[in-house]
Scaffold this motif. Structure first.
Motif, PDB file in Angstrom:
ATOM      1  N   UNK A  83       7.700  55.937  90.883  1.00  0.00           N
ATOM      2  CA  UNK A  83       7.539  57.286  91.262  1.00  0.00           C
ATOM      3  C   UNK A  83       6.119  57.622  90.947  1.00  0.00           C
ATOM      4  N   UNK A  84       5.399  58.377  91.663  1.00  0.00           N
ATOM      5  CA  UNK A  84       4.272  58.782  91.365  1.00  0.00           C
ATOM      6  C   UNK A  84       4.311  59.842  90.137  1.00  0.00           C
ATOM      7  N   UNK A  85       3.232  59.510  89.404  1.00  0.00           N
ATOM      8  CA  UNK A  85       3.265  60.648  88.327  1.00  0.00           C
ATOM      9  C   UNK A  85       3.449  62.210  88.567  1.00  0.00           C
ATOM     10  N   UNK A  86       2.464  62.307  89.657  1.00  0.00           N
ATOM     11  CA  UNK A  86       2.449  63.629  90.078  1.00  0.00           C
ATOM     12  C   UNK A  86       3.879  64.340  90.579  1.00  0.00           C
ATOM     13  N   UNK A  87       4.701  63.381  91.153  1.00  0.00           N
ATOM     14  CA  UNK A  87       5.875  63.888  91.664  1.00  0.00           C
ATOM     15  C   UNK A  87       7.267  63.745  90.705  1.00  0.00           C
ATOM     16  N   UNK A  88       6.808  63.482  89.451  1.00  0.00           N
ATOM     17  CA  UNK A  88       7.800  63.295  88.621  1.00  0.00           C
ATOM     18  C   UNK A  88       8.619  64.655  88.184  1.00  0.00           C
ATOM     19  N   UNK A  89       7.862  65.678  88.019  1.00  0.00           N
ATOM     20  CA  UNK A  89       8.410  66.887  87.740  1.00  0.00           C
ATOM     21  C   UNK A  89       9.139  67.458  88.793  1.00  0.00           C
ATOM     22  N   UNK A  90       8.729  67.324  90.165  1.00  0.00           N
ATOM     23  CA  UNK A  90       9.480  67.810  91.184  1.00  0.00           C
ATOM     24  C   UNK A  90      10.841  67.145  91.517  1.00  0.00           C
ATOM     25  N   UNK A  91      10.672  65.865  91.291  1.00  0.00           N
ATOM     26  CA  UNK A  91      11.990  64.914  91.353  1.00  0.00           C
ATOM     27  C   UNK A  91      13.087  65.356  90.217  1.00  0.00           C
ATOM     28  N   UNK A  92      12.556  65.496  89.029  1.00  0.00           N
ATOM     29  CA  UNK A  92      13.418  66.039  87.868  1.00  0.00           C
ATOM     30  C   UNK A  92      14.106  67.242  88.293  1.00  0.00           C
ATOM     31  N   UNK A  93      13.291  68.385  88.715  1.00  0.00           N
ATOM     32  CA  UNK A  93      14.067  69.534  89.197  1.00  0.00           C
ATOM     33  C   UNK A  93      15.040  69.503  90.244  1.00  0.00           C
ATOM     34  N   UNK A  98      20.774  69.005  92.044  1.00  0.00           N
ATOM     35  CA  UNK A  98      21.803  68.305  92.748  1.00  0.00           C
ATOM     36  C   UNK A  98      22.903  68.176  91.764  1.00  0.00           C
ATOM     37  N   UNK A  99      22.815  67.901  90.368  1.00  0.00           N
ATOM     38  CA  UNK A  99      23.779  67.736  89.348  1.00  0.00           C
ATOM     39  C   UNK A  99      24.324  69.127  89.270  1.00  0.00           C
ATOM     40  N   UNK A 100      23.493  70.292  89.233  1.00  0.00           N
ATOM     41  CA  UNK A 100      24.071  71.631  89.036  1.00  0.00           C
ATOM     42  C   UNK A 100      25.201  71.659  89.850  1.00  0.00           C
ATOM     43  N   UNK A 101      24.816  71.527  91.418  1.00  0.00           N
ATOM     44  CA  UNK A 101      25.842  71.542  92.591  1.00  0.00           C
ATOM     45  C   UNK A 101      27.094  71.074  91.938  1.00  0.00           C
ATOM     46  N   UNK A 102      26.955  69.717  91.538  1.00  0.00           N
ATOM     47  CA  UNK A 102      28.125  69.210  91.336  1.00  0.00           C
ATOM     48  C   UNK A 102      29.228  69.749  90.074  1.00  0.00           C
ATOM     49  N   UNK A 103      28.513  70.354  89.015  1.00  0.00           N
ATOM     50  CA  UNK A 103      28.960  70.699  87.723  1.00  0.00           C
ATOM     51  C   UNK A 103      29.245  72.092  87.842  1.00  0.00           C
ATOM     52  N   UNK A 104      28.697  73.090  88.572  1.00  0.00           N
ATOM     53  CA  UNK A 104      28.786  74.425  88.683  1.00  0.00           C
ATOM     54  C   UNK A 104      30.490  74.746  89.032  1.00  0.00           C
ATOM     55  N   UNK A 153      18.785  70.897  80.451  1.00  0.00           N
ATOM     56  CA  UNK A 153      18.575  72.454  80.306  1.00  0.00           C
ATOM     57  C   UNK A 153      19.017  73.215  81.736  1.00  0.00           C
ATOM     58  N   UNK A 154      18.314  72.554  82.678  1.00  0.00           N
ATOM     59  CA  UNK A 154      18.473  73.378  83.947  1.00  0.00           C
ATOM     60  C   UNK A 154      20.071  73.377  84.370  1.00  0.00           C
ATOM     61  N   UNK A 155      20.729  72.504  84.248  1.00  0.00           N
ATOM     62  CA  UNK A 155      22.207  72.376  84.491  1.00  0.00           C
ATOM     63  C   UNK A 155      23.073  73.138  83.590  1.00  0.00           C
ATOM     64  N   UNK A 414      22.271  79.667  95.832  1.00  0.00           N
ATOM     65  CA  UNK A 414      21.029  79.871  95.349  1.00  0.00           C
ATOM     66  C   UNK A 414      20.233  78.570  95.161  1.00  0.00           C
ATOM     67  N   UNK A 415      20.854  77.633  94.154  1.00  0.00           N
ATOM     68  CA  UNK A 415      20.269  76.412  93.877  1.00  0.00           C
ATOM     69  C   UNK A 415      20.380  75.435  94.663  1.00  0.00           C
ATOM     70  N   UNK A 416      21.750  75.064  95.139  1.00  0.00           N
ATOM     71  CA  UNK A 416      22.030  74.115  96.050  1.00  0.00           C
ATOM     72  C   UNK A 416      21.386  73.893  97.437  1.00  0.00           C
ATOM     73  N   UNK A 417      20.890  74.973  97.870  1.00  0.00           N
ATOM     74  CA  UNK A 417      20.024  74.887  99.179  1.00  0.00           C
ATOM     75  C   UNK A 417      18.628  75.452  99.051  1.00  0.00           C
ATOM     76  N   UNK A 418      18.216  75.420  97.897  1.00  0.00           N
ATOM     77  CA  UNK A 418      16.880  75.897  97.817  1.00  0.00           C
ATOM     78  C   UNK A 418      15.612  74.956  98.593  1.00  0.00           C
ATOM     79  N   UNK A 419      16.237  73.972  98.989  1.00  0.00           N
ATOM     80  CA  UNK A 419      15.103  72.883  99.553  1.00  0.00           C
ATOM     81  C   UNK A 419      14.814  73.604 101.116  1.00  0.00           C
ATOM     82  N   UNK A 420      15.738  74.562 101.746  1.00  0.00           N
ATOM     83  CA  UNK A 420      15.362  74.846 103.169  1.00  0.00           C
ATOM     84  C   UNK A 420      13.973  75.601 103.204  1.00  0.00           C
ATOM     85  N   UNK A 421      13.706  76.536 102.435  1.00  0.00           N
ATOM     86  CA  UNK A 421      12.394  77.218 102.217  1.00  0.00           C
ATOM     87  C   UNK A 421      11.249  76.146 101.943  1.00  0.00           C
ATOM     88  N   UNK A 422      11.411  75.453 101.081  1.00  0.00           N
ATOM     89  CA  UNK A 422      10.127  74.524 100.788  1.00  0.00           C
ATOM     90  C   UNK A 422       9.971  73.562 101.801  1.00  0.00           C
TER      91      UNK A 422
END
Length: 473
Positions: A83-93, A98-104, A153-155, A414-422
């Motif tokens: 993983x590119x170091x500059x992409x790690x934060x985005x991938x973690x978010x 994705x985990x939030x969508x499963x747990x919420x 923390x985010x989940x 809110x969280x599960x589909x926030x990829x559409x705009x980006x």
């Protein structure tokens, strides 16, 4: 799907004026106001994480930690994956989303099925606060620790917000919900601004205070967790449980034992049940679209400001603070407007304002901070109110006893589909090489959201789920 019938909660302790008539009504109103004030404080507690951690400090800092751990080609290898170091934060978010969508939804189903929301709120709040506080130990090359703590923390934040939002229809009468929801958002934005000012003071003055820049950031991150933990105590002490008597499911008093299998089965039933309420579903689709536009503006505004307008970091942080401060006033103002004109009309008006604001961003001159601040001011004035009123409006469209389950679907939208705009933002930039075109492309989310929300007859939608006429809406 079992039928759910509301059973009023027993008052905690002696109630002055108990009995028939005005005394009992006044006592219940006072108890409700006390709960509402406690409910506001959770927004005050948790919004600091969103502002100081996610929006300002963690992204740049975790990226630097990942770069320190990277190999000669600039890659880190979490779980053996390059993983590119500059992409790690985005991938973690993304992983946390994705985990939030499963747990919420599971958490929402369990909270409703047991009738015990406060334990779910307590566990999720303190897991999130603990993970955030542990970010103090994020130094050196511990990028993987940072990624894990961010996901946890985010989940936890997502789960706690499902339960927190589900209290709204229980602690506020239909006519009160717009104002109560708006005050909650206002408390959150005020808290975020207050702590961000203190964090920035520490960050900018770290040399004078004798601490390194890295240590200053770690203190800012950890302080958000401590803030979250301390103020979460208030709603946990003040909110009351309201169990529901369920018929035909073997749970007699609303506090029955529930397995994880029961939670998943009830979630599947909730999704099926949502199809019985097409107007509630239509609102969710509208919210999915326009809120995706809102979230994308928030997350991409700094990229637009730095890359397209050539603004420095100090200007961008100042703009974030301005948004936080004005969002308080905007949430309260739009809550008052909703009392006169109805929440649906005010949200529709805010979507027009969002469209004009985003279109104005297309014409902003480069290298002129004053115009970027003007754009931030416009965003702040409509941000809090559009989100607060959307929450209170959805609360009118939820069946009694299903609050946490239905709000889990609301949070997923809110969280599960926030990829559409980006995604649209990124494609527009990739095809044109212009961030101005990319920001303008987001108008489509507000236009489609407006069109769908226009088609939602709120009184009929509330009646369809068995709720009382909400009055002016």
């Amino acid at each position: 799907m079992s039928t759910v019938t509301a059973r009023p909660a027993e008052p905690e302790g002696p109630v002055p004026g108990d009995g028939d008539g005005e005394g009992a009504g006044d006592a219940e109103a006072l108890a409700r106001r006390r709960e509402q004030r406690g409910w506001y404080v959770y927004d005050w507690a948790v919004s600091v994480f969103s502002t100081s951690v996610l929006t300002v400090f963690l992204g740049p800092y975790l990226t630097e930690v990942a770069k320190a751990a990277a190999d000669a080609d600039g890659y880190v290898h979490p779980l053996g994956l390059p993983v590119r170091a500059g992409s790690f934060f985005a991938y973690a978010v993304s992983a946390s989303v994705l985990l939030s969508v499963a747990v919420m939804p599971l958490a929402g189903a369990l909270a409703d099925r047991t009738g015990r929301k406060k334990p779910v709120l307590a566990v999720s709040a303190y897991v999130g606060a603990g993970a955030t506080s542990a970010m103090f130990f994020l130094d050196g090359e511990r990028y993987l620790l940072g990624g894990v703590l961010l996901v946890v923390a985010n989940v936890a934040l997502a789960v706690s917000m499902v339960v927190y939002n589900a209290f709204l229809p229980q602690i506020a009468e239909p006519a009160e919900r717009d104002e109560v929801s708006s005050r909650g958002w206002a408390f959150g934005y005020a808290s975020g601004a207050l702590v961000l000012v203190a964090n920035l003071g520490l960050f900018l003055g770290h040399d004078a205070l004798g601490v390194s820049e890295s240590m200053a950031v770690r203190i800012c991150l950890a302080s958000a967790g401590v803030w979250w933990a301390v103020f979460a105590l208030v709603p946990l002490l003040r909110l009351r449980e309201r169990p529901y008597a369920r018929r035909g499911d073997g749970v007699g008093g609303g506090y029955g034992r529930v397995s994880f299998g029961d939670g998943w089965r009830q979630l599947a039933g909730t999704v099926r049940e949502l199809r019985r309420y097409p107007l509630t579903l239509l609102f969710l689709l509208a919210y999915l679209l326009y809120n995706d536009g809102i979230q994308t503006v928030i997350t991409q505004a700094s990229v637009f400001g730095s890359e397209e307008l050539g603004l420095d970091q100090t200007t961008l942080i100042g703009a974030v603070l301005l948004v936080q401060v004005l969002a308080v006033a905007g949430a309260l103002l739009m809550g008052r407007l909703a009392r006169s004109y109805g929440a649906r009309r005010v949200i529709l008006g805010s979507l027009v304002a969002w469209t004009v604001t985003v279109a104005a961003g297309f014409a902003l001159p480069a290298g002129e901070p004053v115009w970027f601040y003007a754009l931030a001011a416009a965003i702040g004035l409509v941000l809090g109110g559009s989100q607060a009123l959307s929450r209170s409006l959805f609360a009118q469209l939820v069946p009694a006893g299903k609050e946490a389950e239905f709000f889990s679907l609301y949070e997923v939208s809110d969280r599960g589909t926030s990829w559409l705009g980006p995604l649209l933002f990124g494609l527009a930039y990739q095809l044109t090489g212009e961030y101005r075109v990319a920001i303008l492309s987001l108008v489509v989310f507000f236009a489609l959201g407006f069109a769908l929300l226009w088609r939602v007859p709120v009184r009929r939608a509330a009646a369809a789920v068995g709720n009382a006429d909400p009055g002016r809406i």
